[in-house]
Design an enzyme around this catalytic site. Sequence first.
Site, PDB file in Angstrom:
ATOM      1  N   SER A   1      31.877  27.899   6.347  1.00  0.00           N
ATOM      2  CA  SER A   1      32.250  26.554   5.917  1.00  0.00           C
ATOM      3  C   SER A   1      31.774  25.472   6.875  1.00  0.00           C
ATOM      4  CB  SER A   1      33.769  26.463   5.763  1.00  0.00           C
ATOM      5  OG  SER A   1      34.237  27.420   4.838  1.00  0.00           O
TER       6      SER A   1
ATOM      7  N   HIS B   1      35.396  22.668   9.936  1.00  0.00           N
ATOM      8  CA  HIS B   1      34.827  21.824   8.882  1.00  0.00           C
ATOM      9  C   HIS B   1      34.391  20.470   9.437  1.00  0.00           C
ATOM     10  CE1 HIS B   1      37.073  24.120   5.435  1.00  0.00           C
ATOM     11  NE2 HIS B   1      36.405  24.918   6.254  1.00  0.00           N
TER      12      HIS B   1
END
Length: 298
Positions: A203, A249
């Site tokens: 991610s 992230h």
Amino acid sequence: MDQAPGSPRIGQDGPGAPTCYRHPDRETGIRCTRCERPICPECMVSASVGFQCPDCVRDGSGTGHAPAASRPRTVAGGTVTADPRLVTKVLIGLNLAFFLVQLAVGNPFTERFEMVGQAYLPSLGSVGGVAQGEWYRLLTAMFLHGGYIHIAFNMLSLWWIGGPLEAALGRARYLALYLAAGLAGSALSYLVAAPNQPSVGASGAIFGLFGAMAVLMRRLRYDMRPVIALLVINLVITFGWGGIAWQAHIGGLVAGVVTGYAMVHAPRERRNLVQYGTCALVLAAVVVMTVVRTAQLT
């Protein structure tokens, strides 16, 4: 979003807008992807990436070997290839292969390669982690996943965003962006998260691709609403659901925006220096964050 980001190349509009080099009376915002001369719609020749002027098409036709100065290049100056999604396919293949190993071997494999700052056992104390010198975890965690939904979501995002972005940047620049964003996400997670908080997933790198795609679409003056909407949805999920390493992230997103900006806005005469120099600076930040956190934990 699947529109090839490499076409067309947009120049500066407004007062003093460039005119077609073959038709000086016609203003245009489109440039040849080879020589970057302004061309009007009548002079545009569709190519695998963007549009080319008639002179560049004529120089590169028939022999299969265009002069070095006029070989087709991506928006970021990369080489146009026959398969513009090859690196994306390889990355997806690696992620799937590691996931199959996770399923076959089980937790011992995941625990050995996941991102964790400092792992503890009540009876033994500290038993591993980045703080114990296992820096490889910053990289290997990018290819591990926590379940079927996790890997499915990430691989679909990688295909949708990564493929067009690879075509626009070229293989080497795209891979450098992917790795820099992923490592930045792992490093920020190591720096900010609890030492014994494990995290896995691609991610961080994928958020980096989101950031770079937004920069690219703004550079090409495409409609940014689709990529912004996807990014907002992902950020809502990141901060709205429990058990998600938001640090990875955000670290990947920031690194992707910075690196992506350097990729598509670097001046042509210093393109390689600016692009790869920025990647080096991001990696230097990764090292600094890792060293600082390690000093705190040891």
